[in-house]
Design an enzyme around this catalytic site. Structure first.
Site: not given
Length: 404
Positions: A323, A375
Site C-alpha cells: 500500500t 507476530h
C-alpha cells in the site's frame, strides 16, 4: 415474450447485494447487452444487462433493496416497446424541438432538471432526506436527467464556494448523517477484525530512492516507447518484494486455523483508492511478470477501480499486499494487515533529507518503509530481514535485473 431478470450468481464469499441504481425504468427502450441495473456487494459493483432488445415491464426490487444470489429483480419484455416508452420518446422529441426553437430565437436551450423529490427513486429519496439536500440542487446524470445516489454523494462532497456564505444561523452546529456503503462497511469489518484477531507488529526502515529515480529518469522514455507503459516506482517495489518473499517464505504464508499455509506462488495485492473506498486487486504470479506487465497491470486495475469495474476474482486471494500512502503525502504510517495474509508493506512520501554517506553529509531522496506483520507467524528476525532485503534491492536495482 416476458423474461425474468435475475441477480448474478454471487461467489461464496458474497452473501447478498443491494440494488444501487436502475439505469432503465419500466417501459423505457433498451438494447441487448445494455446495462439496466447496478448491484453493489461488499466487494464490487456488478452490472446486470438486458438479455435482448425490448423494455422492462416491471421492477420487483427497488433501489436500496437487498437481493440474494440469482433472485428475480425485474420482468423484461422482448421486442416491442411499451406505450409508456413511446410516450416518453415523443416527449423527448418535443423537448428537442423546443430547445431548437429557443436556439433559433437567440436564447440558450434550457436543460430540464428533476425538481421534485417524489419524482426520484426510493434510494435517491432516502439519500436526499438523510443529507438534507434539495433535489433541485443536484445535477442528475442518469437517463433523462434523473438523479442517482452517486449524484447525491458527489454533490455532498463538493466543497462550498469560498464566496458563498453558509445558510446556517450563527452558533448553529450542523450534522449530517450518511449511511455507509456496503464496501465501506466491509472494509471497516475487515480492518477491525485484523486488529483484534492478529498479533500485529510493525517494523520500519528507510530506503535511498536516488538509484531507482536515476534509472527511471534515464530509461522512462525508451521504456514507454518499447512497452507502451509508463515506468513508475511501484514495479520496482513489486519485483523487490517478490524476491524478498522468495528468501523469506514465512512472510508469504498465511494462517488457517492451527495450520500454517506456505504458498509456492507470489500473488501481490496492490491497494488502490477509489471513490467507493479502498480496494486491493491482485497481481498474479509476480515472479513471472516483467516490469512492463506489472505497470500495465496496476494501470488497468486503477482504471477499473475508478470506473467500478473490478471483478470479485480480481480482488480474491493474494499472499502479500503493498500500500502506498505516499501518494497522499503520508510520511510514516503503520499499515493494517489484510487477512488471511500475514504481512503488508507500506510505502510513503519521498522526501529529501540530510544523510551521512561515507563521513559526508548528502541530501538524498529518502522514503520510510513500514512492514506490518502477524507476530504469531513471523518472527522479528524474519520481518527485519525481509525489509532489509527490499531496501538493499531498491538501493541497488541492478541486483533485481541481474537476479543477484
Amino acid at each position: 415474450m416476458a423474461t425474468e431478470i435475475k441477480a448474478p450468481v454471487f461467489p461464496e464469499s458474497v452473501a447478498d447485494g443491494t440494488i444501487a441504481t436502475w439505469h432503465k425504468q419500466v417501459g423505457e427502450a433498451v438494447s441487448r447487452d445494455e446495462v439496466i441495473c447496478d448491484i453493489e456487494t461488499d466487494k464490487v459493483v456488478l452490472e446486470v444487462v438486458a438479455p435482448a432488445d425490448g423494455s422492462l415491464s416491471a421492477i420487483i426490487k427497488n433501489e436500496g433493496d437487498t437481493v440474494l444470489s440469482n433472485e428475480v429483480i425485474a420482468q423484461f419484455e422482448e421486442g416491442a416497446v411499451s406505450g409508456a416508452a413511446q410516450t416518453q420518446a415523443v416527449q423527448s422529441e418535443e423537448k428537442v424541438e423546443q430547445a431548437a426553437a429557443q436556439t433559433q430565437a437567440g436564447n440558450a436551450p434550457v436543460v430540464e432538471r428533476a425538481q421534485s423529490v417524489s419524482d426520484q427513486a426510493p434510494a435517491v429519496r432516502k439519500a436526499l432526506s438523510e443529507t438534507g439536500i434539495a433535489a433541485s440542487d443536484v445535477e442528475g446524470t442518469g437517463r433523462g436527467g434523473r438523479i442517482t445516489k452517486e449524484d447525491v454523494a458527489n454533490h455532498q462532497a463538493k466543497p462550498a464556494a469560498s464566496a458563498t456564505p453558509l445558510s446556517v444561523a450563527v452558533g448553529e452546529r450542523v450534522e449530517k448523517r450518511v449511511p455507509m456503503t456496503r464496501l465501506r462497511k466491509r472494509v471497516a469489518e475487515r480492518l477491525l477484525s485484523a486488529t483484534q484477531s492478529t498479533a500485529m507488529l510493525t517494523t520500519f526502515n528507510e530506503v535511498n530512492m536516488k538509484p531507482v529515480m536515476e534509472m527511471r529518469k534515464q530509461y522512462k522514455d525508451a521504456f514507454e516507447k518499447r512497452h507502451g507503459a509508463r515506468l513508475g516506482f511501484m514495479s520496482f517495489f513489486v519485483k523487490a518484494c517478490t524476491e524478498a518473499l522468495k528468501r523469506y517464505p514465512a512472510v508469504n504464508a498465511s494462517i488457517d486455523g492451527d495450520d500454517i499455509v506456505y504458498h509456492g506462488f507470489y500473488d501481490i495485492g496492490v491497494a488502490v483508492s477509489s471513490e467507493r473506498g479502498l480496494v486491493v486487486p491482485v497481481l498474479r504470479d509476480t515472479d513471472r511478470m516483467n516490469y512492463a506487465e506489472v505497470e500495465n497491470g496496476i494501470r488497468d486495475y486503477a482504471a477499473k477501480a475508478r470506473d467500478g469495474k473490478l471483478s470479485i476474482e480480481e480482488m480474491t486471494g493474494g499472499t502479500f499486499t503493498i500500500t502506498n500512502g505516499g501518494t497522499f503525502g503520508s510520511l510514516l504510517s503503520t499499515p493494517i494487515l489484510n487477512p488471511p495474509q500475514t504481512a503488508i508493506l507500506g510505502m510513503h512520501k519521498i522526501q529529501e533529507r540530510p544523510m551521512a554517506v561515507n563521513g559526508q553529509v548528502e541530501i538524498l531522496p529518502m522514503m520510510y518503509l513500514a512492514l506490518s506483520y502477524d507476530h504469531r507467524m513471523i518472527d522479528g528476525k524474519e520481518a527485519v530481514g525481509f525489509l532489509v532485503t527490499v531496501k538493499e534491492l531498491l538501493e541497488e536495482p541492478a541486483k533485481l535485473i541481474l537476479d543477484l
